[in-house]
Design a protein around this motif. Structure first.
Motif, PDB file in Angstrom:
ATOM      1  N   VAL A 198      14.228  10.562  -6.400  1.00  0.00           N
ATOM      2  CA  VAL A 198      13.140  10.425  -7.376  1.00  0.00           C
ATOM      3  C   VAL A 198      12.196   9.303  -6.951  1.00  0.00           C
ATOM      4  CG1 VAL A 198      12.593   9.819  -9.779  1.00  0.00           C
ATOM      5  CG2 VAL A 198      14.475  11.400  -9.285  1.00  0.00           C
ATOM      6  N   ASP A 199      12.733   8.284  -6.331  1.00  0.00           N
ATOM      7  CA  ASP A 199      11.937   7.138  -5.891  1.00  0.00           C
ATOM      8  C   ASP A 199      10.873   7.514  -4.859  1.00  0.00           C
ATOM      9  OD1 ASP A 199      11.393   4.331  -5.946  1.00  0.00           O
ATOM     10  OD2 ASP A 199      12.498   4.111  -4.064  1.00  0.00           O
ATOM     11  N   GLN A 200      11.090   8.611  -4.155  1.00  0.00           N
ATOM     12  CA  GLN A 200      10.160   9.042  -3.105  1.00  0.00           C
ATOM     13  C   GLN A 200       9.001   9.877  -3.649  1.00  0.00           C
ATOM     14  OE1 GLN A 200      10.653   7.749  -0.034  1.00  0.00           O
ATOM     15  NE2 GLN A 200      12.343   6.720  -1.077  1.00  0.00           N
ATOM     16  N   LEU A 201       9.051  10.243  -4.921  1.00  0.00           N
ATOM     17  CA  LEU A 201       8.016  11.107  -5.497  1.00  0.00           C
ATOM     18  C   LEU A 201       6.795  10.302  -5.930  1.00  0.00           C
ATOM     19  CD1 LEU A 201      10.229  13.382  -7.777  1.00  0.00           C
ATOM     20  CD2 LEU A 201       9.335  13.916  -5.485  1.00  0.00           C
ATOM     21  N   PRO A 202       5.606  10.840  -5.689  1.00  0.00           N
ATOM     22  CA  PRO A 202       4.411  10.182  -6.231  1.00  0.00           C
ATOM     23  C   PRO A 202       4.406  10.294  -7.751  1.00  0.00           C
ATOM     24  CG  PRO A 202       3.828  12.247  -5.133  1.00  0.00           C
ATOM     25  CD  PRO A 202       5.294  12.036  -4.926  1.00  0.00           C
ATOM     26  N   PRO A 203       3.651   9.444  -8.425  1.00  0.00           N
ATOM     27  CA  PRO A 203       3.685   9.406  -9.895  1.00  0.00           C
ATOM     28  C   PRO A 203       2.809  10.471 -10.568  1.00  0.00           C
ATOM     29  CG  PRO A 203       2.254   7.690  -9.091  1.00  0.00           C
ATOM     30  CD  PRO A 203       2.848   8.350  -7.884  1.00  0.00           C
ATOM     31  N   HIS A 204       2.927  11.731 -10.127  1.00  0.00           N
ATOM     32  CA  HIS A 204       2.135  12.806 -10.738  1.00  0.00           C
ATOM     33  C   HIS A 204       2.537  13.069 -12.185  1.00  0.00           C
ATOM     34  CE1 HIS A 204       0.525  13.651  -6.879  1.00  0.00           C
ATOM     35  NE2 HIS A 204       1.543  14.330  -6.417  1.00  0.00           N
ATOM     36  N   HIS A 205       3.790  12.894 -12.484  1.00  0.00           N
ATOM     37  CA  HIS A 205       4.352  13.303 -13.769  1.00  0.00           C
ATOM     38  C   HIS A 205       5.270  12.190 -14.251  1.00  0.00           C
ATOM     39  CE1 HIS A 205       5.946  15.969 -16.804  1.00  0.00           C
ATOM     40  NE2 HIS A 205       5.419  17.030 -16.266  1.00  0.00           N
ATOM     41  N   ARG A 206       5.230  11.890 -15.533  1.00  0.00           N
ATOM     42  CA  ARG A 206       6.037  10.789 -16.067  1.00  0.00           C
ATOM     43  C   ARG A 206       7.368  11.248 -16.645  1.00  0.00           C
ATOM     44  NH1 ARG A 206       3.269   5.797 -17.504  1.00  0.00           N
ATOM     45  NH2 ARG A 206       4.930   5.688 -19.024  1.00  0.00           N
ATOM     46  N   ASP A 207       7.534  12.553 -16.882  1.00  0.00           N
ATOM     47  CA  ASP A 207       8.759  13.045 -17.500  1.00  0.00           C
ATOM     48  C   ASP A 207       9.935  12.878 -16.528  1.00  0.00           C
ATOM     49  OD1 ASP A 207      10.876  15.152 -17.993  1.00  0.00           O
ATOM     50  OD2 ASP A 207       9.652  15.411 -19.791  1.00  0.00           O
ATOM     51  N   PRO A 208      10.940  12.071 -16.897  1.00  0.00           N
ATOM     52  CA  PRO A 208      12.045  11.819 -15.967  1.00  0.00           C
ATOM     53  C   PRO A 208      12.869  13.065 -15.657  1.00  0.00           C
ATOM     54  CG  PRO A 208      12.511  10.875 -18.124  1.00  0.00           C
ATOM     55  CD  PRO A 208      11.092  11.354 -18.162  1.00  0.00           C
ATOM     56  N   PHE A 209      12.976  13.986 -16.590  1.00  0.00           N
ATOM     57  CA  PHE A 209      13.747  15.199 -16.329  1.00  0.00           C
ATOM     58  C   PHE A 209      13.033  16.059 -15.296  1.00  0.00           C
ATOM     59  CE2 PHE A 209      14.961  13.986 -20.691  1.00  0.00           C
ATOM     60  CZ  PHE A 209      16.312  13.791 -20.482  1.00  0.00           C
ATOM     61  N   ASP A 210      11.726  16.239 -15.450  1.00  0.00           N
ATOM     62  CA  ASP A 210      10.969  17.029 -14.480  1.00  0.00           C
ATOM     63  C   ASP A 210      10.997  16.378 -13.102  1.00  0.00           C
ATOM     64  OD1 ASP A 210      10.300  19.053 -16.265  1.00  0.00           O
ATOM     65  OD2 ASP A 210       8.418  18.105 -16.845  1.00  0.00           O
ATOM     66  N   ARG A 211      10.883  15.066 -13.063  1.00  0.00           N
ATOM     67  CA  ARG A 211      10.924  14.359 -11.774  1.00  0.00           C
ATOM     68  C   ARG A 211      12.278  14.555 -11.096  1.00  0.00           C
ATOM     69  NH1 ARG A 211       7.232  10.719 -10.354  1.00  0.00           N
ATOM     70  NH2 ARG A 211       8.742   9.227  -9.537  1.00  0.00           N
ATOM     71  N   LEU A 212      13.353  14.517 -11.859  1.00  0.00           N
ATOM     72  CA  LEU A 212      14.680  14.740 -11.282  1.00  0.00           C
ATOM     73  C   LEU A 212      14.811  16.173 -10.777  1.00  0.00           C
ATOM     74  CD1 LEU A 212      17.447  13.749 -10.513  1.00  0.00           C
ATOM     75  CD2 LEU A 212      18.180  14.118 -12.879  1.00  0.00           C
ATOM     76  N   LEU A 213      14.290  17.151 -11.520  1.00  0.00           N
ATOM     77  CA  LEU A 213      14.348  18.546 -11.068  1.00  0.00           C
ATOM     78  C   LEU A 213      13.600  18.720  -9.743  1.00  0.00           C
ATOM     79  CD1 LEU A 213      13.835  20.489 -14.421  1.00  0.00           C
ATOM     80  CD2 LEU A 213      15.966  20.171 -13.157  1.00  0.00           C
TER      81      LEU A 213
END
Length: 128
Positions: free
Chosen positions: A85-100
């Motif tokens: 998750v740390d490698q993802l740009p901040p496009h989306h703030r929802d932690p569940f979507d970021r984990l998916l």
């Protein structure tokens, strides 16, 4: 194709909801495709259902039962998924979507979503 369903797509699929996009239904029902649902989605459902959110009509336990009855593979959350998750740009703030998204990229799996913000992360995401 190995696919991971986002939480809403997974819920709409198990309830045969008319909100499930036709393209998603087609991909889910294609016998050659292997469908997975993340533990993160079960967790999201449980939290939001417990808060009385109307968009989560099932408990986490009920949803899990339906996912298993539908023959979906369950994807656990690994430490590697969490760290990705740390490698993802901040496009989306929802932690569940970021984990998916992190899980889809890490495994790799194609993530089915109806959220254009999630789709902006990677070509591993299929916007339906």
């Amino acid at each position: 194709m190995r696919m991971l369903l986002d939480t809403h797509i997974a819920l709409w699929a198990i309830s045969d909801s008319p909100r499930l996009p036709g393209r998603a239904r087609e991909l889910i029902l294609t016998p050659a495709n292997r469908i997975s649902v993340s533990a993160a989605s079960v967790w999201e459902i449980a939290i939001k259902h417990g808060l009385g959110r109307g968009d989560m009509p099932l408990s986490g336990d009920e949803a899990l039962g339906y996912f298993l009855q539908s023959g979906y593979a369950m994807l656990s959350i690994s430490p590697q998924h969490a760290a990705a998750v740390d490698q993802l740009p901040p496009h989306h703030r929802d932690p569940f979507d970021r984990l998916l998204v992190a899980q889809a990229i890490s495994e790799p799996l194609r993530l089915l979503t109806q959220d254009p913000m999630v789709a902006s992360y990677s070509d591993m995401v299929i916007l339906v």
